[in-house]
Design a protein around this motif. Structure first.
Motif, PDB file in Angstrom:
ATOM      1  N   ASN A  90       8.876   4.299   0.419  1.00 33.52           N
ATOM      2  CA  ASN A  90       7.392   4.982   0.680  1.00 33.52           C
ATOM      3  C   ASN A  90       6.680   3.416   0.667  1.00 33.52           C
ATOM      4  O   ASN A  90       5.107   3.254   1.066  1.00 33.52           O
ATOM      5  CB  ASN A  90       7.245   4.866  -1.132  1.00 33.52           C
ATOM      6  CG  ASN A  90       7.706   6.561  -0.923  1.00 33.52           C
ATOM      7  OD1 ASN A  90       7.255   7.419   0.142  1.00 33.52           O
ATOM      8  ND2 ASN A  90       8.416   7.222  -1.698  1.00 33.52           N
ATOM      9  N   CYS A  91       7.031   2.091   0.258  1.00 35.86           N
ATOM     10  CA  CYS A  91       6.240   0.670   0.076  1.00 35.86           C
ATOM     11  C   CYS A  91       5.515   0.242   1.066  1.00 35.86           C
ATOM     12  O   CYS A  91       6.754   0.144   2.127  1.00 35.86           O
ATOM     13  CB  CYS A  91       6.176  -0.527  -0.817  1.00 35.86           C
ATOM     14  SG  CYS A  91       6.780   0.058  -2.667  1.00 35.86           S
ATOM     15  N   LEU A  92       4.471   0.246   1.897  1.00 36.50           N
ATOM     16  CA  LEU A  92       3.939  -0.558   3.014  1.00 36.50           C
ATOM     17  C   LEU A  92       3.708  -2.165   2.590  1.00 36.50           C
ATOM     18  O   LEU A  92       3.045  -1.843   2.376  1.00 36.50           O
ATOM     19  CB  LEU A  92       2.435  -0.047   3.780  1.00 36.50           C
ATOM     20  CG  LEU A  92       2.377  -1.039   4.760  1.00 36.50           C
ATOM     21  CD1 LEU A  92       3.733  -1.155   6.013  1.00 36.50           C
ATOM     22  CD2 LEU A  92       0.591  -0.633   5.352  1.00 36.50           C
ATOM     23  N   VAL A  93       4.679  -2.957   2.858  1.00 37.03           N
ATOM     24  CA  VAL A  93       4.764  -4.380   2.590  1.00 37.03           C
ATOM     25  C   VAL A  93       3.620  -4.590   3.705  1.00 37.03           C
ATOM     26  O   VAL A  93       3.278  -4.907   4.816  1.00 37.03           O
ATOM     27  CB  VAL A  93       5.428  -5.289   2.830  1.00 37.03           C
ATOM     28  CG1 VAL A  93       5.417  -6.726   2.340  1.00 37.03           C
ATOM     29  CG2 VAL A  93       6.889  -4.565   1.064  1.00 37.03           C
ATOM     30  N   LEU A  94       2.662  -5.300   2.820  1.00 35.73           N
ATOM     31  CA  LEU A  94       1.487  -5.868   3.686  1.00 35.73           C
ATOM     32  C   LEU A  94       1.608  -7.192   4.189  1.00 35.73           C
ATOM     33  O   LEU A  94       2.037  -8.022   3.390  1.00 35.73           O
ATOM     34  CB  LEU A  94      -0.324  -5.937   2.915  1.00 35.73           C
ATOM     35  CG  LEU A  94      -0.335  -4.411   2.234  1.00 35.73           C
ATOM     36  CD1 LEU A  94      -1.529  -4.323   1.678  1.00 35.73           C
ATOM     37  CD2 LEU A  94      -0.866  -3.500   3.506  1.00 35.73           C
ATOM     38  N   CYS A 120       1.104  -1.673  -0.161  1.00 35.68           N
ATOM     39  CA  CYS A 120       0.089   0.296  -0.181  1.00 35.68           C
ATOM     40  C   CYS A 120       0.611   1.413  -0.127  1.00 35.68           C
ATOM     41  O   CYS A 120       2.348   1.509   0.751  1.00 35.68           O
ATOM     42  CB  CYS A 120      -0.948  -0.117   1.354  1.00 35.68           C
ATOM     43  SG  CYS A 120      -2.556   1.466   0.866  1.00 35.68           S
ATOM     44  N   LEU A 121       0.812   2.336  -1.257  1.00 31.70           N
ATOM     45  CA  LEU A 121       1.569   3.373  -1.080  1.00 31.70           C
ATOM     46  C   LEU A 121       1.170   4.310   0.026  1.00 31.70           C
ATOM     47  O   LEU A 121      -0.567   5.021  -0.420  1.00 31.70           O
ATOM     48  CB  LEU A 121       1.466   3.817  -2.477  1.00 31.70           C
ATOM     49  CG  LEU A 121       2.207   3.150  -3.067  1.00 31.70           C
ATOM     50  CD1 LEU A 121       3.191   2.138  -2.968  1.00 31.70           C
ATOM     51  CD2 LEU A 121       1.565   1.544  -4.086  1.00 31.70           C
ATOM     52  N   PRO A 122       1.923   5.101   0.687  1.00 31.33           N
ATOM     53  CA  PRO A 122       0.975   6.564   1.433  1.00 31.33           C
ATOM     54  C   PRO A 122       0.559   7.688   0.060  1.00 31.33           C
ATOM     55  O   PRO A 122       1.409   7.426  -0.464  1.00 31.33           O
ATOM     56  CB  PRO A 122       2.545   7.007   2.108  1.00 31.33           C
ATOM     57  CG  PRO A 122       2.787   5.496   2.581  1.00 31.33           C
ATOM     58  CD  PRO A 122       2.499   4.163   1.454  1.00 31.33           C
ATOM     59  N   PHE A 123      -0.130   8.254   0.223  1.00 35.42           N
ATOM     60  CA  PHE A 123      -0.906   9.346  -0.777  1.00 35.42           C
ATOM     61  C   PHE A 123       0.974  10.310  -0.925  1.00 35.42           C
ATOM     62  O   PHE A 123       1.197  10.914  -2.110  1.00 35.42           O
ATOM     63  CB  PHE A 123      -1.967   9.903  -0.369  1.00 35.42           C
ATOM     64  CG  PHE A 123      -1.977  10.577   0.613  1.00 35.42           C
ATOM     65  CD1 PHE A 123      -1.632  12.073  -0.223  1.00 35.42           C
ATOM     66  CD2 PHE A 123      -2.214  10.353   1.566  1.00 35.42           C
ATOM     67  CE1 PHE A 123      -1.523  13.635   1.194  1.00 35.42           C
ATOM     68  CE2 PHE A 123      -1.749  11.684   2.439  1.00 35.42           C
ATOM     69  CZ  PHE A 123      -1.937  13.052   2.071  1.00 35.42           C
ATOM     70  N   ASN A 124       1.319  10.672   0.507  1.00 30.62           N
ATOM     71  CA  ASN A 124       1.929  11.352   0.037  1.00 30.62           C
ATOM     72  C   ASN A 124       4.035  10.906  -0.134  1.00 30.62           C
ATOM     73  O   ASN A 124       3.702  10.163   1.069  1.00 30.62           O
ATOM     74  CB  ASN A 124       1.929  12.501   1.521  1.00 30.62           C
ATOM     75  CG  ASN A 124       1.532  11.746   2.778  1.00 30.62           C
ATOM     76  OD1 ASN A 124       2.073  10.758   2.675  1.00 30.62           O
ATOM     77  ND2 ASN A 124       0.482  12.095   3.599  1.00 30.62           N
ATOM     78  N   ILE A 125       4.424  11.076  -1.070  1.00 28.95           N
ATOM     79  CA  ILE A 125       5.986  10.693  -1.624  1.00 28.95           C
ATOM     80  C   ILE A 125       7.025  11.119  -0.407  1.00 28.95           C
ATOM     81  O   ILE A 125       7.307  12.333  -0.588  1.00 28.95           O
ATOM     82  CB  ILE A 125       5.946  11.226  -3.097  1.00 28.95           C
ATOM     83  CG1 ILE A 125       5.034   9.971  -3.365  1.00 28.95           C
ATOM     84  CG2 ILE A 125       7.638  10.299  -3.431  1.00 28.95           C
ATOM     85  CD1 ILE A 125       5.244  10.293  -5.214  1.00 28.95           C
ATOM     86  N   GLY A 126       7.543  10.358   0.313  1.00 31.14           N
ATOM     87  CA  GLY A 126       8.573  11.016   1.077  1.00 31.14           C
ATOM     88  C   GLY A 126      10.169  10.043   0.131  1.00 31.14           C
ATOM     89  O   GLY A 126       9.996   9.052  -0.341  1.00 31.14           O
TER      90      GLY A 126
END
Length: 379
Positions: free
Chosen positions: A139-143, A82-88
């Motif tokens: 940025n990737c949240l591994v689910l 899942c990708l946070p909408f804000n890119i860091g």
């Protein structure tokens, strides 16, 4: 690849576009399997921003990793992310402090970048079959292993669940507090759910849309129908004339009065009225630096007539800004994984990407029953 492209005000179209691809060694390429339409997408859809024609929309994205850059170490091909909408970037001063919504690297000249959003950098959105993710390891949240089973829940970690939670953080919600929330849209509903996660004793949700208020009631909140303009009095009555301990603004600059006319300062001033002295207010609804097409002359300059005297005399506190999604998404993911949160309960429509133009039209018109739209590019 097929993607939803912004042509101009109230004109979006699914087109064949060049495939997203790895551009830097730190990139990850994702096959998008779920992508949501957000209320803030409507600001662009309506032509109320400087969104450039030809850009791909979509900042609430989830999918399968199909390729990684040579410098990517943690994320693997085959991961559901899942990708946070804000890119860091992960390494600037703000990202190091957890303020990833205000990254100083990804959008030079401005603090903060995002997918498919006006003024938030050149990044394409994810209402498409493929999405390039910059700084993929960060940025990737591994689910978890139940990612496919609970995909409609996990995609809410891209924005609205963390944003709703962020509203309660900004307001300072603590166990036992009473909370008043203006707006029963997706973010307001997630703020209500988050308030209960944090131990709020009572939550009031104020809106004029009866179908959305029913969802607030389903969450356990007290719905307050402001259709006749009596919402402030009702909140004060239910709090014995004291007001709520905390308040959340989850509407933004396009809030409307009981006659359907835009009144940009309405929810802000109602919060001053309905939050008790020394209470906290959290503002996550979008307010723009300028809004040239606004009817209100102050709003055209990004200003509102705020009841600062009442705010000051009551000793209230206010905090604002977009959610730093990465500060919350891992913990909120855990709540979904163990069954203690189910944000998918707000989804009203699950559609193919090809149906996106009609979905935007219906969502923009706030048609009854159109609460949250999720698109499935693979169908």
């Amino acid at each position: 690849m097929k993607a939803l492209v912004y042509n101009g005000p109230r004109d979006v179209q699914v087109k064949e576009m060049p495939d997203a691809k790895i551009e830097k060694a730190t990139d990850v390429l994702v096959k998008v399997t779920s992508t949501n339409i957000c209320g803030s997408d409507l600001h662009m859809y309506e032509g109320r921003t400087n969104m450039e024609p030809g850009r791909i929309l979509g900042h609430e994205n989830l999918g399968l990793v199909i390729e990684i850059g040579k410098a990517v170490d943690r994320v693997k091909v085959g991961d559901m992310v899942c990708l946070p909408f804000n890119i860091g970037c992960g390494f600037c001063e703000n990202c190091e402090r957890g303020l990833t919504g205000f990254c100083l690297t990804v959008n030079p000249g401005m603090a903060g970048g995002a997918y498919g959003f006006a003024g938030m950098g050149p990044y394409s959105g994810g209402q498409a079959e493929l999405l390039r993710v910059p700084y993929g390891d960060f940025n990737c949240l591994v689910l978890p292993e139940d990612a496919e089973e609970k995909e409609n829940d996990y995609v809410m970690l891209s924005d609205i669940f963390p944003t709703g939670y962020h509203a309660t953080e900004l307001a300072g919600v603590k166990p036992g507090d009473t909370v008043v929330i203006y707006g029963a849209g997706p973010v307001g509903l997630m703020a209500a759910a988050s308030s209960f996660v944090k131990g709020a004793s009572q939550v009031f949700v104020v809106d004029t849309h009866k179908d959305r208020l029913k969802l607030a009631e389903k969450i356990g909140a007290t719905p307050i129908d402001d259709t006749e303009g009596g919402g402030v009095d009702e909140v004060m009555k239910l709090t014995d004339g004291q007001g709520a301990d905390r308040g959340c603004e989850c509407v933004g600059y396009q809030c409307c009065n009981l006659h359907g006319k835009e009144v940009p300062n309405l929810t802000m001033n109602n919060l001053v009225k309905t939050v008790k002295p020394t209470g906290g207010i959290g503002v996550v609804g979008v307010f723009l630096p300028e809004d040239p097409k606004a009817q209100d002359p102050l709003a055209r300059e990004g200003k509102i007539a705020f009841d600062f005297g009442q705010f000051w005399i009551k000793g209230q506190r206010i905090a604002t800004g977009q959610a730093n999604v990465k500060a919350y998404n891992r913990k909120l993911c855990n709540l979904i994984h163990v069954g203690k949160a189910k944000p998918s309960m707000i989804i009203s429509h699950e559609l193919a990407l090809a149906d996106a133009p009609g979905a935007y039209e219906n969502f923009d018109q706030r048609k009854k029953g159109w609460t949250k739209v999720i698109l499935k590019p693979g169908t």
